[in-house]
Design an enzyme around this catalytic site. Structure first.
Site, PDB file in Angstrom:
ATOM      1  CG  PHE A  75      -1.821  -1.154   1.344  1.00  0.00           C
ATOM      2  CD1 PHE A  75      -3.075  -1.108   0.760  1.00  0.00           C
ATOM      3  CD2 PHE A  75      -1.423  -2.309   1.998  1.00  0.00           C
ATOM      4  CE1 PHE A  75      -3.930  -2.208   0.834  1.00  0.00           C
ATOM      5  CE2 PHE A  75      -2.269  -3.405   2.077  1.00  0.00           C
ATOM      6  CZ  PHE A  75      -3.525  -3.343   1.493  1.00  0.00           C
ATOM      7  CB  SER A 111       8.918  -0.850   1.824  1.00  0.00           C
ATOM      8  OG  SER A 111       8.501  -0.457   0.537  1.00  0.00           O
ATOM      9  CG  LEU A 122      -0.525  -6.617   5.344  1.00  0.00           C
ATOM     10  CD1 LEU A 122      -1.520  -6.028   6.325  1.00  0.00           C
ATOM     11  CD2 LEU A 122      -1.202  -6.929   4.024  1.00  0.00           C
ATOM     12  CD  GLU A 123       6.450  -3.211  -0.033  1.00  0.00           C
ATOM     13  OE1 GLU A 123       7.271  -2.428  -0.542  1.00  0.00           O
ATOM     14  OE2 GLU A 123       6.125  -4.293  -0.572  1.00  0.00           O
ATOM     15  CG  LEU A 124       2.194   0.544   5.512  1.00  0.00           C
ATOM     16  CD1 LEU A 124       2.105   1.280   6.850  1.00  0.00           C
ATOM     17  CD2 LEU A 124       0.892   0.665   4.731  1.00  0.00           C
TER      18      LEU A 124
END
Length: 127
Positions: A75, A111, A122-124
């Site tokens: 995301f 990230s 999940l990755e930001l």
């Protein structure tokens, strides 16, 4: 010639649709959607994630149905990599990795990785 404009939605296999929806609402600000046939979806910005749980009987299915925890989603984060880390920790989660340099759809970024209750990665990414 018709061209693809964007990815419309993804499907995430989960063990508990209510728990997954609550997690994504809390951590990512997702809006829960009640879809046709009793299905559940999530809206995060312009992204839609449809949830398939143990009682789901979607049709058609992929050739190899993933198990819960088999997804890897990234995301775009509208802030600094440090604020992404703080955000993850603020929800009682420990980053798996990061901040680390990565390349995403918009080019170079930084990230932070963490996991949802099913173990999905999940990755930001901050650009």
């Amino acid at each position: 010639m018709t061209r693809v404009r964007r990815l419309d939605h993804v499907v995430l296999k989960v063990t508990d649709m209510d728990a997954a929806a609550a997690f994504y609402a809390d951590v990512l600000g997702a809006e829960r959607l009640e879809l046709e046939y009793g299905r559940v979806g999530l809206r995060v910005g312009e992204i839609q994630i449809n949830l398939h749980g143990p009682s789901s009987t979607p049709h058609p299915l992929p050739a190899h149905v993933p198990e819960p925890g088999g997804a890897d989603l990234c995301f775009a984060w509208d802030g600094s990599p440090e604020s992404a880390c703080d955000h993850v920790r603020g929800h009682g989660l420990e980053p798996v990795l990061g901040p680390v340099p990565r390349t995403g759809a918009q080019g170079p970024g930084t990230s932070v990785y963490f996991r949802d209750p099913d173990g999905n990665l999940l990755e930001l990414i901050a650009y």
